[in-house]
Enzyme design. Structure first.
Site, PDB file in Angstrom:
ATOM      1  N   ARG A 176      29.246  33.258  36.718  1.00  0.00           N
ATOM      2  CA  ARG A 176      30.248  33.812  35.796  1.00  0.00           C
ATOM      3  C   ARG A 176      29.839  35.119  35.135  1.00  0.00           C
ATOM      4  NH1 ARG A 176      30.463  28.630  32.229  1.00  0.00           N
ATOM      5  NH2 ARG A 176      28.293  28.707  32.930  1.00  0.00           N
TER       6      ARG A 176
ATOM      7  N   ASP B  34      32.579  26.414  34.766  1.00  0.00           N
ATOM      8  CA  ASP B  34      31.476  26.843  35.620  1.00  0.00           C
ATOM      9  C   ASP B  34      31.786  26.562  37.086  1.00  0.00           C
ATOM     10  OD1 ASP B  34      29.082  27.431  36.823  1.00  0.00           O
ATOM     11  OD2 ASP B  34      27.895  26.580  35.188  1.00  0.00           O
TER      12      ASP B  34
ATOM     13  N   CYS C 275      25.958  33.459  30.629  1.00  0.00           N
ATOM     14  CA  CYS C 275      26.349  32.124  31.086  1.00  0.00           C
ATOM     15  C   CYS C 275      25.084  31.294  31.296  1.00  0.00           C
ATOM     16  CB  CYS C 275      27.211  32.194  32.344  1.00  0.00           C
ATOM     17  SG  CYS C 275      26.370  32.885  33.787  1.00  0.00           S
TER      18      CYS C 275
END
Ligand code: 4NP
Length: 152
Positions: A14, A123, A8
Site C-alpha cells: 500500500r 491490506d 503501512c
C-alpha cells in the site's frame, strides 16, 4: 515544498503505491513535493514492492519497481511535515513512536476523503484485491492533492 511520508505494515504493497500515485498526481498538479514511504514492521526491509502490486500499479501507469522497503523511525517525525497511515493499526504504531513534543501532522491517509465510505486501505497482502487498494489510493491521492493545492 511538502514533505510527505506514507506508511503501512510492510512497505511493499500500500505505501509504495501511495507514494508513487501521489507523486505522479502532485507533479501533474504543479505541487512541489518530496515523498517517501516506510513500514511499521521490519519484515520486508530492503525488498522491492510485492510483484502483484507492481504489476497492478504498472497497468495504471505507476512505476513502483525502483522502490525498496524501509522501516519508519522516530527521526521521520522531524524529516516530514505530514505522515499518513494506511490503516488504524499503522496509525497506532506511529503514534507510539512519535517523539515527545513532536507536532508533525499524523493521520489516516483516507481521513476526510469525500465520496468513499472507507477510511482505511485494506491490506491487499491479505485481501488479494490489488485493484480495490489502488482505487482507494488514487482517491486518497487526488483528495490530498486538492487539499494541498487549497493550502491546507
Ligand atoms: P503492506 O502489505 O503493509 O501494504 O505493505 C503487507 C506486506 C507484507 C506483509 C503484511 C502486509 N507481511 O506480513 O509480510
Amino acid at each position: 515544498m511538502h514533505r510527505i511520508l506514507f506508511v503501512c505494515l510492510g512497505n511493499i504493497c500500500r505505501s509504495p503505491a501511495a507514494e508513487a500515485v501521489f507523486a505522479t498526481r502532485a507533479r501533474a498538479a504543479g505541487l512541489a513535493v518530496a515523498v517517501d514511504s516506510a513500514a511499521t514492521s521490519d519484515w520486508q526491509v530492503g525488498d522491492p514492492p510485492y510483484p502483484p502490486m507492481v504489476a497492478a500499479a504498472a497497468a495504471r501507469g505507476y512505476d513502483l519497481a525502483p522502490l525498496r522497503a524501509r522501516q519508519v523511525g522516530p527521526g521521520d517525525f522531524a524529516a516530514f511535515d505530514l505522515i499518513l497511515a494506511m490503516d488504524r493499526s499503522n496509525l497506532a504504531a506511529l503514534a507510539a513512536m512519535r517523539p515527545a513534543g513532536n507536532l508533525t501532522a499524523l493521520r489516516l491517509f483516507l481521513d476526510g476523503v469525500e465520496r468513499i465510505a472507507a477510511d482505511e486501505v485494506p491490506d491487499p497482502w491479505y485481501t488479494r484485491d490489488f485493484e480495490a487498494a489502488l482505487d482507494l489510493i488514487e482517491a486518497g491521492a487526488d483528495a490530498l492533492v486538492a487539499r494541498l493545492a487549497r493550502g491546507r
